[in-house]
Design an enzyme around this catalytic site. Structure first.
Site, mmCIF file in Angstrom:
data_model
loop_
_atom_site.group_PDB
_atom_site.id
_atom_site.type_symbol
_atom_site.label_atom_id
_atom_site.label_comp_id
_atom_site.label_asym_id
_atom_site.label_seq_id
_atom_site.Cartn_x
_atom_site.Cartn_y
_atom_site.Cartn_z
ATOM 1 N N ARG A 60 1.209 -4.293 -11.241
ATOM 2 C CA ARG A 60 1.296 -4.106 -12.250
ATOM 3 C C ARG A 60 3.196 -3.944 -12.928
ATOM 4 N NH1 ARG A 60 -1.963 -2.754 -9.413
ATOM 5 N NH2 ARG A 60 -0.503 -1.987 -7.521
ATOM 6 N N GLU A 97 1.244 -2.057 4.834
ATOM 7 C CA GLU A 97 0.728 -0.643 5.655
ATOM 8 C C GLU A 97 -0.608 -0.566 5.658
ATOM 9 O OE1 GLU A 97 0.373 0.471 0.837
ATOM 10 O OE2 GLU A 97 1.726 -0.453 1.456
#
Length: 172
Positions: A60, A97
């Protein structure tokens, strides 16, 4: 107000890509021309004036980086996932994460001394942004800042970028 409306289009997708992770989806913003313009203009407002190149993080970040490059006459360098580039200058593996990832910098894409802003959609744990900064600096570039649409401060990304200018349009 236009920026608030644009940021209001961000969509939360629970349990993607893994259970317990909430994915912040920029697609509705990108699909709306006025929202896209508002977000790109707001990102530009925070970019250091000495900047010459946008290092756009896959995927993105590519969309935001291309718009910034075209609109304000910056070069755009894509930071890619492994196996996508024909010639690689540098590679960095880092923690996410929910796992690990690797970014690669195209060979000869950044000239030593160039001023480079790192652009992505989201700053979460900071691993991706820190890896991008490392790639730029290994090539001899000077990082002028990190610019993102959304920051999730609870994941500590800014702490991994201490000493760097970090700009986010929205924190959640």
């Amino acid at each position: 107000m236009k920026l608030d409306r644009a940021l209001g289009l961000l969509r939360e997708v629970p349990d993607f890509p893994l259970p317990g992770v909430v994915f912040r989806d920029l697609t509705p913003v990108l699909a709306d021309p006025d929202a896209l313009r508002s977000v790109v203009d707001a990102l530009q407002d925070k970019i250091h004036p000495d900047t010459q190149v946008v290092a756009a993080i896959e995927s993105r970040g590519f969309l935001l980086g291309a718009a910034l490059g075209y609109g304000w006459h910056y070069g755009v360098v894509p930071l890619r996932k492994p196996g996508k580039l024909p010639a690689v200058a540098h590679r960095v593996t880092y923690d996410l994460e929910y796992g690990t990832a690797t970014l690669e910098l195209p060979a000869e894409a950044i000239v030593p001394g160039q001023h480079v802003v790192v652009v992505d959609d989201v700053l979460a744990t900071g691993g991706t942004a820190a890896a991008a900064c490392e790639l730029v600096e290994r090539a001899g570039g000077v990082v002028t800042g990190v610019s993102v649409v959304l920051e999730i401060p609870g994941l500590g990304g800014r702490e991994r970028l201490v000493g760097r200018e970090v700009n986010a349009l929205l924190t959640v």
